[in-house]
Design a protein around this motif. Structure first.
Motif, PDB file in Angstrom:
ATOM      1  N   SER A  21       0.930  -1.140   0.008  1.00  0.00           N
ATOM      2  CA  SER A  21      -0.020  -0.038   0.000  1.00  0.00           C
ATOM      3  C   SER A  21       1.070   1.207  -0.074  1.00  0.00           C
ATOM      4  N   SER A  22       0.177   2.280  -0.328  1.00  0.00           N
ATOM      5  CA  SER A  22       1.126   3.666  -0.253  1.00  0.00           C
ATOM      6  C   SER A  22       1.613   4.025   1.269  1.00  0.00           C
ATOM      7  N   GLU A  23       0.815   3.592   2.106  1.00  0.00           N
ATOM      8  CA  GLU A  23       1.368   3.643   3.465  1.00  0.00           C
ATOM      9  C   GLU A  23       2.587   2.961   3.696  1.00  0.00           C
ATOM     10  N   GLU A  24       2.603   1.699   3.301  1.00  0.00           N
ATOM     11  CA  GLU A  24       3.664   0.650   3.574  1.00  0.00           C
ATOM     12  C   GLU A  24       4.919   1.395   2.883  1.00  0.00           C
ATOM     13  N   ARG A  25       4.687   1.776   1.762  1.00  0.00           N
ATOM     14  CA  ARG A  25       5.723   2.050   0.764  1.00  0.00           C
ATOM     15  C   ARG A  25       6.595   3.407   1.398  1.00  0.00           C
ATOM     16  N   SER A  26       5.635   4.082   2.132  1.00  0.00           N
ATOM     17  CA  SER A  26       6.394   5.396   2.719  1.00  0.00           C
ATOM     18  C   SER A  26       7.306   5.053   3.987  1.00  0.00           C
ATOM     19  N   ASP A  27       7.556   3.919   4.425  1.00  0.00           N
ATOM     20  CA  ASP A  27       8.318   3.466   5.483  1.00  0.00           C
ATOM     21  C   ASP A  27       9.608   2.803   4.694  1.00  0.00           C
ATOM     22  N   PRO A  28      10.859   3.713   4.680  1.00  0.00           N
ATOM     23  CA  PRO A  28      12.039   3.251   4.040  1.00  0.00           C
ATOM     24  C   PRO A  28      12.557   1.833   4.539  1.00  0.00           C
ATOM     25  N   ARG A  29      12.350   1.482   5.669  1.00  0.00           N
ATOM     26  CA  ARG A  29      12.742  -0.031   6.116  1.00  0.00           C
ATOM     27  C   ARG A  29      12.078  -1.083   5.175  1.00  0.00           C
ATOM     28  N   ASP A  30      11.047  -0.988   4.711  1.00  0.00           N
ATOM     29  CA  ASP A  30      10.371  -1.752   3.736  1.00  0.00           C
ATOM     30  C   ASP A  30      11.043  -1.730   2.400  1.00  0.00           C
ATOM     31  N   GLU A  31      11.919  -1.070   2.089  1.00  0.00           N
ATOM     32  CA  GLU A  31      12.738  -1.046   0.640  1.00  0.00           C
ATOM     33  C   GLU A  31      13.971  -2.036   1.060  1.00  0.00           C
ATOM     34  N   GLY A  32      14.227  -2.689   1.900  1.00  0.00           N
ATOM     35  CA  GLY A  32      15.189  -3.390   2.285  1.00  0.00           C
ATOM     36  C   GLY A  32      16.481  -2.616   2.877  1.00  0.00           C
ATOM     37  N   ASP A  33      17.226  -3.585   3.523  1.00  0.00           N
ATOM     38  CA  ASP A  33      18.343  -3.021   4.083  1.00  0.00           C
ATOM     39  C   ASP A  33      19.308  -1.929   3.617  1.00  0.00           C
ATOM     40  N   THR A  34      19.727  -1.114   4.394  1.00  0.00           N
ATOM     41  CA  THR A  34      20.562  -0.057   3.978  1.00  0.00           C
ATOM     42  C   THR A  34      22.167  -0.420   4.388  1.00  0.00           C
ATOM     43  N   VAL A  35      23.000  -0.359   3.548  1.00  0.00           N
ATOM     44  CA  VAL A  35      24.372  -0.902   3.522  1.00  0.00           C
ATOM     45  C   VAL A  35      25.396   0.349   3.524  1.00  0.00           C
ATOM     46  N   LEU A  36      26.217   0.428   4.227  1.00  0.00           N
ATOM     47  CA  LEU A  36      27.479   1.238   4.149  1.00  0.00           C
ATOM     48  C   LEU A  36      28.608   0.725   3.755  1.00  0.00           C
ATOM     49  N   ASP A  37      29.196   1.270   2.749  1.00  0.00           N
ATOM     50  CA  ASP A  37      30.548   0.517   2.336  1.00  0.00           C
ATOM     51  C   ASP A  37      31.670   1.565   2.465  1.00  0.00           C
ATOM     52  N   LEU A  38      32.363   1.236   3.504  1.00  0.00           N
ATOM     53  CA  LEU A  38      33.542   2.178   4.001  1.00  0.00           C
ATOM     54  C   LEU A  38      34.783   1.988   3.331  1.00  0.00           C
ATOM     55  N   GLY A  39      35.333   3.141   2.758  1.00  0.00           N
ATOM     56  CA  GLY A  39      36.270   3.060   1.848  1.00  0.00           C
ATOM     57  C   GLY A  39      36.033   2.227   0.388  1.00  0.00           C
ATOM     58  N   CYS A  40      34.822   2.985  -0.323  1.00  0.00           N
ATOM     59  CA  CYS A  40      34.391   1.953  -1.266  1.00  0.00           C
ATOM     60  C   CYS A  40      35.066   1.911  -2.666  1.00  0.00           C
ATOM     61  N   GLY A  41      36.101   2.661  -2.713  1.00  0.00           N
ATOM     62  CA  GLY A  41      37.162   2.411  -4.178  1.00  0.00           C
ATOM     63  C   GLY A  41      36.253   2.623  -5.475  1.00  0.00           C
ATOM     64  N   SER A  42      36.287   1.703  -6.018  1.00  0.00           N
ATOM     65  CA  SER A  42      35.395   1.572  -7.233  1.00  0.00           C
ATOM     66  C   SER A  42      33.888   1.335  -6.967  1.00  0.00           C
ATOM     67  N   GLY A  43      33.486   1.043  -5.799  1.00  0.00           N
ATOM     68  CA  GLY A  43      32.084   0.798  -5.608  1.00  0.00           C
ATOM     69  C   GLY A  43      31.648  -0.595  -5.851  1.00  0.00           C
ATOM     70  N   TYR A  44      32.466  -1.410  -6.189  1.00  0.00           N
ATOM     71  CA  TYR A  44      32.019  -2.624  -6.763  1.00  0.00           C
ATOM     72  C   TYR A  44      31.173  -3.556  -5.657  1.00  0.00           C
ATOM     73  N   ALA A  45      31.429  -3.255  -4.228  1.00  0.00           N
ATOM     74  CA  ALA A  45      30.717  -3.978  -3.349  1.00  0.00           C
ATOM     75  C   ALA A  45      29.214  -3.602  -3.312  1.00  0.00           C
ATOM     76  N   GLY A  46      29.277  -2.289  -3.210  1.00  0.00           N
ATOM     77  CA  GLY A  46      27.431  -1.793  -3.276  1.00  0.00           C
ATOM     78  C   GLY A  46      27.033  -2.238  -4.564  1.00  0.00           C
TER      79      GLY A  46
END
Length: 246
Positions: A47-72
């Motif tokens: 529903s539109s209400e559910e989609r407004s919750d960012p946690r429903d989009e899946g986990d948020t991941v941080l790549d620390l020292g990402c270089g070329s960004g391949y991990a993300g």
């Protein structure tokens, strides 16, 4: 030379792609272990209400020292991470990483590890490959990661340079920038002092780097085949996994 200056030079010369190829031998095994959750249902099922919750989009991941960004990119493609942010101290690295993807859920920024541009409890997981040992204040980095990670969030810290890995001790001189040299026990102790539970620590061997026949030694980089085998097959990459106990 500063870390950012050194890596800017590498990025401009295309070495970021070479780093990606070398790191991938063990990084892919680390990424496969990460408990990253994708969105539970497609947008059409919510529903539109559910989609407004960012946690429903899946986990948020941080790549620390990402270089070329391949991990993300890999975490988006293989695990359906909801959003991935890459941080690098080198502007050219972050610029290159941005140019390698058009995924709107993958973003890159320039910054230092001790001052992350994220709210408290806003990141589910953090991955770092061959970057943590460049931190000027590693204890401050761990404290900052604990701040941005949600309770139960994980930090997958992979390094190829540490005290027990005798073949890595000369890397600081070769790279020309200061590099941390902690032991395996020091990694565990620092994680715990920062408020992380150490879920695991082990070495991931590099089974893909080709090792020439004994008759080809000494080579430009190795005096003996035994030393090269030890470097890649025994030491490989040290992975320490911390869980935020907050």
């Amino acid at each position: 030379m500063s870390v950012s200056d050194a890596f800017d030079e590498w990025a401009r010369s295309g070495k970021d792609q070479g780093m990606e190829r070398r790191h991938w031998h063990t990084a892919k095994h680390v990424l496969a272990r990460m408990p990253v959750e994708s969105e539970a249902r497609s947008d059409s099922e919510q529903s539109s209400e559910e989609r407004s919750d960012p946690r429903d989009e899946g986990d948020t991941v941080l790549d620390l020292g990402c270089g070329s960004g391949y991990a993300g990119r890999a975490l988006r493609e293989t695990k359906g991470a909801g959003r991935v942010y890459g941080i690098d101290a080198a502007p050219e690295m972050a610029h290159n990483a941005s140019s390698y993807t058009d995924d709107p859920r993958v973003g890159f920024a320039i910054g230092d590890f001790e001052h992350l541009p994220f709210d408290d409890d806003s990141i589910d997981h953090c991955f770092s490959m061959e970057a943590f040992y460049y931190a000027q204040d590693p204890h401050a980095v761990l404290a900052e990661l604990r701040r941005v990670l949600r309770p139960g969030g994980t930090f997958y810290c992979a390094v190829n340079r540490w005290e027990e890995h005798v073949h890595s001790h000369e890397w600081e001189e070769l790279v020309g920038v200061p590099m941390l040299l902690w032991s395996e026990a020091q990694y565990r102790e620092a994680f715990r002092e920062a408020g992380f539970a150490v879920a695991s620590q082990d070495r991931i061997p590099d089974t893909e780097t080709e090792i020439p026949a004994e008759s080809d030694f000494p080579t430009e980089d190795w005096e003996t085949r035994e030393a090269m085998v030890e470097r890649y097959r025994e030491y490989g990459t040290l992975l320490t996994v911390g869980v935020n106990t907050a």
